[in-house]
Design a protein around this motif. Structure first.
Motif, PDB file in Angstrom:
ATOM      1  N   GLN A  54       0.822  -1.199   0.000  1.00 40.73           N
ATOM      2  CA  GLN A  54       0.000   0.000   0.000  1.00 40.73           C
ATOM      3  C   GLN A  54       0.866   1.264   0.000  1.00 40.73           C
ATOM      4  O   GLN A  54       2.084   1.192   0.136  1.00 40.73           O
ATOM      5  CB  GLN A  54      -0.940  -0.008   1.212  1.00 40.73           C
ATOM      6  CG  GLN A  54      -2.072  -1.020   1.103  1.00 40.73           C
ATOM      7  CD  GLN A  54      -3.133  -0.811   2.156  1.00 40.73           C
ATOM      8  OE1 GLN A  54      -2.866  -0.875   3.354  1.00 40.73           O
ATOM      9  NE2 GLN A  54      -4.369  -0.566   1.723  1.00 40.73           N
ATOM     10  N   THR A  70       2.317  11.042  -3.569  1.00 41.02           N
ATOM     11  CA  THR A  70       1.987   9.684  -3.148  1.00 41.02           C
ATOM     12  C   THR A  70       3.202   8.781  -3.292  1.00 41.02           C
ATOM     13  O   THR A  70       3.857   8.775  -4.342  1.00 41.02           O
ATOM     14  CB  THR A  70       0.816   9.149  -3.992  1.00 41.02           C
ATOM     15  OG1 THR A  70      -0.337   9.966  -3.771  1.00 41.02           O
ATOM     16  CG2 THR A  70       0.475   7.726  -3.611  1.00 41.02           C
ATOM     17  N   THR A  72       4.744   4.706  -2.327  1.00 42.00           N
ATOM     18  CA  THR A  72       4.498   3.353  -1.840  1.00 42.00           C
ATOM     19  C   THR A  72       5.366   3.075  -0.617  1.00 42.00           C
ATOM     20  O   THR A  72       6.525   3.479  -0.557  1.00 42.00           O
ATOM     21  CB  THR A  72       4.823   2.325  -2.938  1.00 42.00           C
ATOM     22  OG1 THR A  72       3.999   2.585  -4.078  1.00 42.00           O
ATOM     23  CG2 THR A  72       4.556   0.915  -2.454  1.00 42.00           C
ATOM     24  N   GLY A 116      -4.744   1.802  -1.116  1.00 41.56           N
ATOM     25  CA  GLY A 116      -4.315   1.030  -2.284  1.00 41.56           C
ATOM     26  C   GLY A 116      -4.664  -0.445  -2.169  1.00 41.56           C
ATOM     27  O   GLY A 116      -4.753  -0.999  -1.073  1.00 41.56           O
ATOM     28  N   ASP A 117      -4.862  -1.090  -3.323  1.00 46.34           N
ATOM     29  CA  ASP A 117      -5.247  -2.498  -3.392  1.00 46.34           C
ATOM     30  C   ASP A 117      -4.141  -3.387  -3.942  1.00 46.34           C
ATOM     31  O   ASP A 117      -4.346  -4.583  -4.123  1.00 46.34           O
ATOM     32  CB  ASP A 117      -6.486  -2.666  -4.277  1.00 46.34           C
ATOM     33  CG  ASP A 117      -7.713  -1.983  -3.688  1.00 46.34           C
ATOM     34  OD1 ASP A 117      -7.869  -2.036  -2.450  1.00 46.34           O
ATOM     35  OD2 ASP A 117      -8.500  -1.406  -4.455  1.00 46.34           O
ATOM     36  N   GLU A 252       0.721  -1.983 -10.417  1.00 49.51           N
ATOM     37  CA  GLU A 252       0.524  -0.760  -9.641  1.00 49.51           C
ATOM     38  C   GLU A 252       0.755   0.423 -10.546  1.00 49.51           C
ATOM     39  O   GLU A 252       1.757   0.498 -11.262  1.00 49.51           O
ATOM     40  CB  GLU A 252       1.501  -0.716  -8.462  1.00 49.51           C
ATOM     41  CG  GLU A 252       1.429   0.554  -7.627  1.00 49.51           C
ATOM     42  CD  GLU A 252       0.133   0.680  -6.840  1.00 49.51           C
ATOM     43  OE1 GLU A 252      -0.932   0.786  -7.486  1.00 49.51           O
ATOM     44  OE2 GLU A 252       0.179   0.697  -5.609  1.00 49.51           O
ATOM     45  N   PHE A 254      -0.169   4.855 -10.647  1.00 46.88           N
ATOM     46  CA  PHE A 254      -0.814   6.026 -10.089  1.00 46.88           C
ATOM     47  C   PHE A 254      -1.348   6.929 -11.200  1.00 46.88           C
ATOM     48  O   PHE A 254      -1.693   8.071 -10.969  1.00 46.88           O
ATOM     49  CB  PHE A 254       0.151   6.804  -9.199  1.00 46.88           C
ATOM     50  CG  PHE A 254       0.572   6.015  -7.991  1.00 46.88           C
ATOM     51  CD1 PHE A 254      -0.360   5.629  -7.056  1.00 46.88           C
ATOM     52  CD2 PHE A 254       1.889   5.638  -7.814  1.00 46.88           C
ATOM     53  CE1 PHE A 254       0.008   4.888  -5.944  1.00 46.88           C
ATOM     54  CE2 PHE A 254       2.271   4.904  -6.705  1.00 46.88           C
ATOM     55  CZ  PHE A 254       1.325   4.528  -5.776  1.00 46.88           C
ATOM     56  N   CYS A 313      -4.047  12.259  -6.243  1.00 40.71           N
ATOM     57  CA  CYS A 313      -4.253  11.529  -7.499  1.00 40.71           C
ATOM     58  C   CYS A 313      -5.426  12.076  -8.301  1.00 40.71           C
ATOM     59  O   CYS A 313      -5.405  12.073  -9.524  1.00 40.71           O
ATOM     60  CB  CYS A 313      -4.457  10.041  -7.216  1.00 40.71           C
ATOM     61  SG  CYS A 313      -6.073   9.614  -6.511  1.00 40.71           S
ATOM     62  N   LEU A 317      -8.170   7.161  -5.815  1.00 40.48           N
ATOM     63  CA  LEU A 317      -7.283   6.079  -5.410  1.00 40.48           C
ATOM     64  C   LEU A 317      -6.584   6.364  -4.086  1.00 40.48           C
ATOM     65  O   LEU A 317      -6.523   5.503  -3.207  1.00 40.48           O
ATOM     66  CB  LEU A 317      -6.235   5.823  -6.499  1.00 40.48           C
ATOM     67  CG  LEU A 317      -5.169   4.772  -6.206  1.00 40.48           C
ATOM     68  CD1 LEU A 317      -5.804   3.407  -6.042  1.00 40.48           C
ATOM     69  CD2 LEU A 317      -4.117   4.744  -7.306  1.00 40.48           C
ATOM     70  N   CYS A 318      -6.059   7.573  -3.912  1.00 38.72           N
ATOM     71  CA  CYS A 318      -5.181   7.835  -2.771  1.00 38.72           C
ATOM     72  C   CYS A 318      -5.935   8.186  -1.493  1.00 38.72           C
ATOM     73  O   CYS A 318      -5.404   8.040  -0.394  1.00 38.72           O
ATOM     74  CB  CYS A 318      -4.180   8.936  -3.103  1.00 38.72           C
ATOM     75  SG  CYS A 318      -4.901  10.595  -3.225  1.00 38.72           S
ATOM     76  N   GLY A 337     -10.001   4.308  -2.692  1.00 42.11           N
ATOM     77  CA  GLY A 337      -9.328   5.238  -1.796  1.00 42.11           C
ATOM     78  C   GLY A 337     -10.071   5.554  -0.518  1.00 42.11           C
ATOM     79  O   GLY A 337      -9.658   6.443   0.228  1.00 42.11           O
TER      80      GLY A 337
END
Length: 363
Positions: A54, A70, A72, A116-117, A252, A254, A313, A317-318, A337
């Motif tokens: 994530q 953002t 990781t 995040g997934d 992954e 963004f 983002c 998502l974020c 998100g």
């Protein structure tokens, strides 16, 4: 903080809450040319709960105003007292360069997440293939570190591509893990030799010829891929060409998904809503009354009204633009998100929520 308070058990501590606590820089390490790892702890005595792979969103207080970026997490939740990100300063990067120049041990910074997934926790498998390039190695490292701590017998093929040998991030740690994890096979590939380090391994770019050399049974594995967009496109195209079952491929990114232009809004009777029709939006904390035109998000309406809602983002998502809805209804199409329990508490993501009725939010 007194020494005795540093040694509390985990069950005596609460999880980190991004609404209440900020991060404190606990350490900075050079990993490779223009690559640093920043380790953070909570400014309160809390622990970090997240899934390997994530990300978090940092609010960088630059001279030109807050900048949302953002990153990781490279750390593993199996070691919950700190988190770390490993970042590369690309040519022209603003946020990462600011971090290099300004963050020091003890610096404090606001953060949101984790979110995040992209995690192997969501796709349990007997065999994994982690393919990465450059700083795209960070989510793979988070997952690998977790597996090393919690399931070291797991069958993992770890493939990383870099331009030169000295640019392989985490190389020494990976080689140490390779010696201690019986199911881990490492495959490094570089594009060009270097005068700084000798190299006797694979050279070139990952393709349908080289991949079977690095992971002969890749068709049997759950594949995770992260790196620059051209790299991920090439890997995806290559796997598709070999007949790989793409239901077992995860990447992954963004980047925003393709934008679909919505049809004109209609009433229950089927009549097209006039373009000039607007929905009132009340920004309670700012004491501002605004208007949202059809097709416009709450975030866009806020900006048009001079109200600042943090966003990174801007496609759900974020989770950076999370705000609480006081009243009204919205249509929210997000990309993971926000949590279900947050939605139940009345929170929405401003970047992907469109008002259906008169709306009031805490912003």
């Amino acid at each position: 903080m007194t020494g005795v308070h540093l040694y509390r058990h985990l069950d005596e501590m609460a999880p980190w809450n991004d609404r209440l606590q900020v991060l404190e820089v606990a350490g900075i390490v050079d990993e490779a040319p223009e690559v640093k790892t920043f380790t953070f702890r909570s400014d309160a005595q809390t622990w970090f709960r997240y899934k390997p792979g994530q990300f978090i969103t940092l609010e960088l207080p630059t001279a030109d105003g807050p900048l949302m970026r953002t990153y990781t997490l490279a750390s593993s939740p199996s070691r919950p007292f700190s988190i770390s990100i490993t970042v590369k300063a690309q040519a022209g990067s603003i946020g990462t360069r600011w971090m290099f120049d300004n963050l020091k041990r003890g610096s404090r910074i606001k953060a949101r997440g984790p979110a995040g997934d992209f995690s192997h926790h969501n796709h349990a498998a007997g065999k994994y293939l982690f393919i990465s390039a450059g700083s795209g190695i960070t989510p793979m490292m988070s997952m690998l570190r977790w597996l090393n701590d919690c399931a070291p017998w797991t069958d993992i093929a770890f493939v990383n591509c870099a331009r030169r040998p000295e640019e392989i991030i985490f190389r020494k740690e990976l080689e140490l893990l390779g010696a201690n994890m019986p199911g881990l096979s490492l495959g490094f590939m570089i594009e060009e030799r270097s005068s700084r380090e000798s190299w006797f391994g694979h050279m070139g770019r990952i393709d349908a010829v080289r991949l079977p050399l690095l992971s002969p049974d890749f068709h049997e594995r759950e594949v995770f891929c992260c790196g620059p967009d051209p790299f991920m496109r090439a890997v995806r195209t290559m796997l598709e060409a070999t007949g790989f079952d793409m239901a077992h491929y995860h990447q992954e990114s963004f980047g925003a998904p393709p934008v679909e232009i919505p049809p004109p809004a209609t009433t229950e009777a089927g009549a097209v809503v006039p373009a000039e029709a607007t929905v009132p939006v009340r920004f309670a904390s700012s004491n501002v009354d605004g208007q949202c035109v059809p097709g416009q998000t709450v975030l866009q309406a806020a900006r048009a009204s001079g109200v600042r809602i943090s966003a990174a983002c801007e496609f759900g998502l974020c989770g950076t633009c999370r705000v609480r809805k006081v009243s009204g209804d919205v249509e929210m199409n997000h990309n993971g998100g926000i949590l279900d329990e947050e939605i139940a508490e009345g929170y929405i993501l401003a970047c992907c929520s469109k008002p259906l009725t008169a709306l009031e939010i805490e912003a």
